[in-house]
Enzyme design. Structure first.
Site, PDB file in Angstrom:
ATOM      1  N   LYS A 188       0.746  -1.234  -0.147  1.00  0.00           N
ATOM      2  CA  LYS A 188      -0.372  -0.102  -0.156  1.00  0.00           C
ATOM      3  C   LYS A 188       0.927   1.151   0.035  1.00  0.00           C
ATOM      4  CE  LYS A 188      -1.817   1.724   4.329  1.00  0.00           C
ATOM      5  NZ  LYS A 188      -1.432   2.620   4.208  1.00  0.00           N
ATOM      6  N   ASN A 189       1.578   1.198   0.489  1.00  0.00           N
ATOM      7  CA  ASN A 189       3.091   2.897   1.062  1.00  0.00           C
ATOM      8  C   ASN A 189       3.947   2.803   0.469  1.00  0.00           C
ATOM      9  OD1 ASN A 189       0.891   3.129   3.222  1.00  0.00           O
ATOM     10  ND2 ASN A 189       2.393   2.515   4.943  1.00  0.00           N
TER      11      ASN A 189
ATOM     12  N   ARG B   8       1.305  14.665  12.947  1.00  0.00           N
ATOM     13  CA  ARG B   8       1.678  14.252  11.701  1.00  0.00           C
ATOM     14  C   ARG B   8       1.620  15.637  10.833  1.00  0.00           C
ATOM     15  NH1 ARG B   8      -0.897   8.600   9.624  1.00  0.00           N
ATOM     16  NH2 ARG B   8       0.553   8.687   8.187  1.00  0.00           N
TER      17      ARG B   8
ATOM     18  N   CYS C 293      -5.523  13.438  12.235  1.00  0.00           N
ATOM     19  CA  CYS C 293      -5.830  12.017  11.749  1.00  0.00           C
ATOM     20  C   CYS C 293      -5.611  11.721  13.988  1.00  0.00           C
ATOM     21  CB  CYS C 293      -4.029  11.836  11.572  1.00  0.00           C
ATOM     22  SG  CYS C 293      -3.742   9.860  11.412  1.00  0.00           S
TER      23      CYS C 293
ATOM     24  N   ASP D 288       4.275   0.849  12.241  1.00  0.00           N
ATOM     25  CA  ASP D 288       3.038   0.028  11.620  1.00  0.00           C
ATOM     26  C   ASP D 288       2.935  -1.392  11.962  1.00  0.00           C
ATOM     27  OD1 ASP D 288       3.079   1.640   8.452  1.00  0.00           O
ATOM     28  OD2 ASP D 288       2.704   2.472  10.862  1.00  0.00           O
TER      29      ASP D 288
ATOM     30  N   ILE E  54       3.526  18.688   8.424  1.00  0.00           N
ATOM     31  CA  ILE E  54       3.911  18.051   6.396  1.00  0.00           C
ATOM     32  C   ILE E  54       5.087  19.985   6.938  1.00  0.00           C
ATOM     33  CG2 ILE E  54       2.028  17.520   6.123  1.00  0.00           C
ATOM     34  CD1 ILE E  54       0.596  19.806   4.997  1.00  0.00           C
ATOM     35  N   ASP E  55       5.469  19.922   7.716  1.00  0.00           N
ATOM     36  CA  ASP E  55       6.220  21.482   8.302  1.00  0.00           C
ATOM     37  C   ASP E  55       7.875  21.088   7.070  1.00  0.00           C
ATOM     38  OD1 ASP E  55       6.200  19.526  10.080  1.00  0.00           O
ATOM     39  OD2 ASP E  55       8.431  20.995  10.015  1.00  0.00           O
TER      40      ASP E  55
ATOM     41  N   THR F 165      11.326  11.912   7.960  1.00  0.00           N
ATOM     42  CA  THR F 165       9.865  11.546   7.209  1.00  0.00           C
ATOM     43  C   THR F 165       9.482  11.375   5.636  1.00  0.00           C
ATOM     44  OG1 THR F 165       8.164  13.188   6.293  1.00  0.00           O
ATOM     45  CG2 THR F 165      10.002  13.836   6.528  1.00  0.00           C
ATOM     46  N   VAL F 166       8.317  10.222   5.953  1.00  0.00           N
ATOM     47  CA  VAL F 166       8.503   9.180   5.036  1.00  0.00           C
ATOM     48  C   VAL F 166       8.433   9.526   3.607  1.00  0.00           C
ATOM     49  CG1 VAL F 166       7.029   6.781   3.899  1.00  0.00           C
ATOM     50  CG2 VAL F 166       8.248   6.945   6.033  1.00  0.00           C
TER      51      VAL F 166
ATOM     52  N   ILE G  46       7.554   7.290  17.384  1.00  0.00           N
ATOM     53  CA  ILE G  46       6.721   7.663  16.104  1.00  0.00           C
ATOM     54  C   ILE G  46       5.773   8.663  15.987  1.00  0.00           C
ATOM     55  CG2 ILE G  46       7.309   7.667  13.202  1.00  0.00           C
ATOM     56  CD1 ILE G  46       9.403   6.541  14.046  1.00  0.00           C
TER      57      ILE G  46
ATOM     58  N   ARG H 101      -8.579   0.432   4.512  1.00  0.00           N
ATOM     59  CA  ARG H 101      -8.019   1.133   3.775  1.00  0.00           C
ATOM     60  C   ARG H 101      -6.615   0.304   3.689  1.00  0.00           C
ATOM     61  NH1 ARG H 101      -6.408   5.722   7.461  1.00  0.00           N
ATOM     62  NH2 ARG H 101      -5.266   5.628   5.245  1.00  0.00           N
TER      63      ARG H 101
ATOM     64  N   ARG I 118      -4.967  10.716   4.015  1.00  0.00           N
ATOM     65  CA  ARG I 118      -3.753  11.713   4.848  1.00  0.00           C
ATOM     66  C   ARG I 118      -2.572  11.466   3.242  1.00  0.00           C
ATOM     67  NH1 ARG I 118      -2.558  14.048   8.722  1.00  0.00           N
ATOM     68  NH2 ARG I 118      -0.370  14.739   8.154  1.00  0.00           N
TER      69      ARG I 118
HETATM   70  C1  EPZ Z   1       4.245   6.916   6.125  1.00  0.00           C
HETATM   71  O1  EPZ Z   1       3.104   7.987   6.886  1.00  0.00           O
HETATM   72  C2  EPZ Z   1       3.271   5.624   6.332  1.00  0.00           C
HETATM   73  N1  EPZ Z   1       2.168   6.323   4.938  1.00  0.00           N
HETATM   74  C3  EPZ Z   1       2.322   5.117   7.691  1.00  0.00           C
HETATM   75  O2  EPZ Z   1       1.849   4.452   7.292  1.00  0.00           O
HETATM   76  C4  EPZ Z   1       3.722   5.072   8.938  1.00  0.00           C
HETATM   77  O3  EPZ Z   1       2.678   4.607   9.500  1.00  0.00           O
HETATM   78  C5  EPZ Z   1       4.894   6.073   8.612  1.00  0.00           C
HETATM   79  O4  EPZ Z   1       5.187   6.724   7.491  1.00  0.00           O
HETATM   80  C6  EPZ Z   1       5.688   6.175   9.673  1.00  0.00           C
HETATM   81  O5  EPZ Z   1       6.715   5.375   8.609  1.00  0.00           O
HETATM   82  C7  EPZ Z   1       2.102   5.886   4.427  1.00  0.00           C
HETATM   83  O6  EPZ Z   1       3.575   6.025   3.551  1.00  0.00           O
HETATM   84  C8  EPZ Z   1       1.614   6.567   3.462  1.00  0.00           C
HETATM   85  P1  EPZ Z   1       6.153  10.728   8.965  1.00  0.00           P
HETATM   86  P2  EPZ Z   1       4.023   9.695   7.524  1.00  0.00           P
HETATM   87  O7  EPZ Z   1       5.941  11.636   7.628  1.00  0.00           O
HETATM   88  O8  EPZ Z   1       4.875   9.449   5.897  1.00  0.00           O
HETATM   89  C9  EPZ Z   1       6.748  14.057  12.283  1.00  0.00           C
HETATM   90  C10 EPZ Z   1       0.023   2.928   8.151  1.00  0.00           C
HETATM   91  O9  EPZ Z   1       0.318   2.372   8.834  1.00  0.00           O
HETATM   92  N2  EPZ Z   1       7.084  14.462  11.018  1.00  0.00           N
HETATM   93  O10 EPZ Z   1       7.120   9.704   8.291  1.00  0.00           O
HETATM   94  O11 EPZ Z   1       2.529  10.334   7.263  1.00  0.00           O
HETATM   95  C11 EPZ Z   1       5.284  13.219  12.189  1.00  0.00           C
HETATM   96  O12 EPZ Z   1       4.200  14.202  12.657  1.00  0.00           O
HETATM   97  C12 EPZ Z   1       0.274   4.450   7.910  1.00  0.00           C
HETATM   98  O13 EPZ Z   1      -0.320   2.033   6.525  1.00  0.00           O
HETATM   99  C13 EPZ Z   1       6.864  16.189  11.323  1.00  0.00           C
HETATM  100  O14 EPZ Z   1       7.122  16.827  11.844  1.00  0.00           O
HETATM  101  O15 EPZ Z   1       4.741   9.959   8.499  1.00  0.00           O
HETATM  102  C14 EPZ Z   1       5.420  11.545  13.101  1.00  0.00           C
HETATM  103  O16 EPZ Z   1       5.957  12.490  14.452  1.00  0.00           O
HETATM  104  C15 EPZ Z   1      -0.128   5.028   9.101  1.00  0.00           C
HETATM  105  N3  EPZ Z   1       6.894  17.251  10.296  1.00  0.00           N
HETATM  106  C16 EPZ Z   1       7.212  11.213  11.965  1.00  0.00           C
HETATM  107  O17 EPZ Z   1       7.355  12.866  11.708  1.00  0.00           O
HETATM  108  C17 EPZ Z   1       6.362  16.760   9.227  1.00  0.00           C
HETATM  109  O18 EPZ Z   1       6.587  17.721   7.993  1.00  0.00           O
HETATM  110  C18 EPZ Z   1       7.383  10.242  11.236  1.00  0.00           C
HETATM  111  O19 EPZ Z   1       5.767  11.156  10.389  1.00  0.00           O
HETATM  112  C19 EPZ Z   1       6.718  14.866   8.717  1.00  0.00           C
HETATM  113  C20 EPZ Z   1       6.145  14.560   9.549  1.00  0.00           C
END
Ligand code: EPZ
Length: 433
Positions: free
Chosen positions: A30-31, A129, A124, A311, A131-132, A170-171, A333, A403, A100
């Site tokens: 999915k991801n 989460r 969420c 996850d 996006i800064d 951030t992924v 995380i 989902r 998202r």
């Molecule tokens: C991805 O979400 C995955 N989703 C998530 O999977 C997964 O849990 C997550 O990465 C962590 O591995 C997809 O790939 C579609 P992050 P993402 O940005 O990219 C903070 C599932 O179950 N952050 O890596 O949204 C954020 O708040 C889903 O399949 C900022 O502060 O996660 C979090 O605490 C759930 N600023 C941490 O970083 C930013 O600009 C990691 O978030 C971006 C992130």
């Protein structure tokens, strides 16, 4: 009743106590599918993607791409996208609210149109989460950003290559940046990037489109190109679905073959399963997980890849709830990813959460109950609990599960689980199989 509310009422009915045995094929990731599908916005040429899983999230992604003007032709797991007709830089609110990952449209739309108008993803259940970090990269590349009326508007005269060190790993932030910078002529450098297999799969696709991307540790070097070709790609298998089914096998003392799973993406999870007694055999195109019971408690702390994946945290919380002894799971995380604990406690689990750590006292057994899903992986942990609980469990609101898991109950029942989907009928006001 709108789509989601009618899905709200779908539940899974589970009779606990059966041992899982047999073989099950792991679906495409999915991801990985979500960023790669949206990367088609970077070109006007035909793109094909194989092994796309049939999920609510991929359905939402289809809605999003079609709303922007792309034409999709779907034959089972083969998706063909013709992005030549993409004529809008504004995402509708609906898909972003539901998923998202729609924020991944920002980078490609900005690259294609030099502007984008994307609905803010909003709250969420598992955390803020932010996006800064996504926005910082866009800004550095030359975009002006304005947030108003729930929308992010991005506009740039020209987009230039960027040198940036992410403040958090951030992924999707890494994925948005890779897509934008792959379409910018010149050499960019991103540091402290995410290295999840899904990020690498996207980078592979971007290279096949004409970008050059090299990773040195957590540094990505990107040589972008104004002109990007279409792609023809087969998705990597879903390591979280595979991990979830591996836990199911160990929990039930089973013997399950995960067909198509890639052990290279699952070291941290397989190590923890082996640590508490699972027998793991790596075969040519499968992983075999057999078990004669959980032998000891675990200490787990979630980290960015290649560390233990967040996850898989909920699924291991269920496993530890019947492991002998005291286990400890720390979620580093996300700040609110223990919502499954309250539901597991209703099934008899002995878990106390203090700050970011769950302290789990293993019980001999859980008991079936009616429990509610709160998010995707929490719902998976409740299904796993239902497989081993004494008696009947009903897991409600399984649109969360749908989902990210392709017909999980079908896969589990093919392994011998007694599980069925209950549909709620408005007319009779009752559930039926
Ligand atoms: C991805 O979400 C995955 N989703 C998530 O999977 C997964 O849990 C997550 O990465 C962590 O591995 C997809 O790939 C579609 P992050 P993402 O940005 O990219 C903070 C599932 O179950 N952050 O890596 O949204 C954020 O708040 C889903 O399949 C900022 O502060 O996660 C979090 O605490 C759930 N600023 C941490 O970083 C930013 O600009 C990691 O978030 C971006 C992130």
């Amino acid at each position: 009743m709108n789509a989601i509310s009618s899905l709200d009422s779908e539940s899974l009915l589970i009779e606990g106590g059966t041992r899982l045995e047999g073989a099950v094929r792991i679906s495409g990731s999915k991801n990985a599918s979500l960023p790669i599908l949206i990367a088609s916005l970077l070109t006007s040429e035909r793109c094909t993607l194989k092994e796309v899983p049939d999920l609510l999230d991929t359905k939402t992604m289809r809605e999003l791409l079609e709303s922007l003007g792309a034409t999709l032709n779907i034959a089972g797991k083969l998706w063909e996208i013709d992005p030549s007709g993409v004529n809008s830089f504004q995402t509708p609110e609906e898909p972003v609210r539901k998923m998202r990952a729609s924020v991944l449209a920002m980078g490609p739309l900005l690259a294609r149109f030099k502007k984008a108008l994307v609905a803010m993803p909003g709250g969420c259940s598992i955390g803020v989460r932010g996006i800064d970090q996504h926005l910082k990269v866009f800004q550095l590349s030359g975009a002006n950003i304005n947030i108003s009326h729930g929308y992010i508007s991005l506009e740039a005269k020209i987009l230039k290559p960027v040198e940036y060190t992410f403040e958090v790993i951030t992924v999707t932030g890494t994925e948005n940046a890779l897509m934008l910078l792959s379409a910018c002529e010149g050499q960019s450098v991103l540091k402290n990037v995410a290295l999840e297999p899904e990020v690498i799969d996207l980078a592979k696709v971007l290279c096949s489109m004409g970008a050059e991307i090299y990773f040195e540790g957590r540094t990505a070097l990107i040589k972008g190109s104004e002109y990007l070709r279409g792609f023809d790609h087969t998705l990597i298998p879903d390591r979280i679905e595979a991990g979830t089914l591996a836990v199911a096998s160990h929990l039930t003392g089973g013997d399950v073959l995960l067909l198509g799973a890639n052990p290279e993406h699952m070291h941290a999870v397989l190590e923890k399963l082996a640590e508490c007694g699972a027998k793991i055999s790596i075969l040519k195109d499968a992983i075999r997980i057999s078990s004669e019971g959980i032998t000891k408690p675990l200490e787990i702390a979630t980290e960015e890849y290649p560390g233990f994946p967040t996850d898989m945290q909920a699924q291991f919380t269920t496993l530890c709830s019947i492991a002998p002894g005291d286990s400890k799971i720390t979620e580093n995380i996300f700040e609110n990813r223990f919502q499954h604990v309250a539901e597991l406690q209703r099934m008899g689990a002995d878990i106390q959460v203090r700050s970011r750590t769950a302290y789990i006292k293993g019980k001999r057994a859980l008991t079936g109950a009616e429990v509610y899903s709160t998010d995707l992986r929490a719902s998976a942990s409740l299904v796993l609990a239902g497989l081993i609980a004494k008696g009947t469990t009903i897991v409600r609101d399984i649109y969360h599960l749908d989902r990210g898991y392709e017909a999980l109950e079908v896969k589990l029942s093919s392994l011998g689980a007694r599980i069925a989907r209950l549909r709620y009928s408005n007319q009779s006001g009752a559930f039926s199989l």
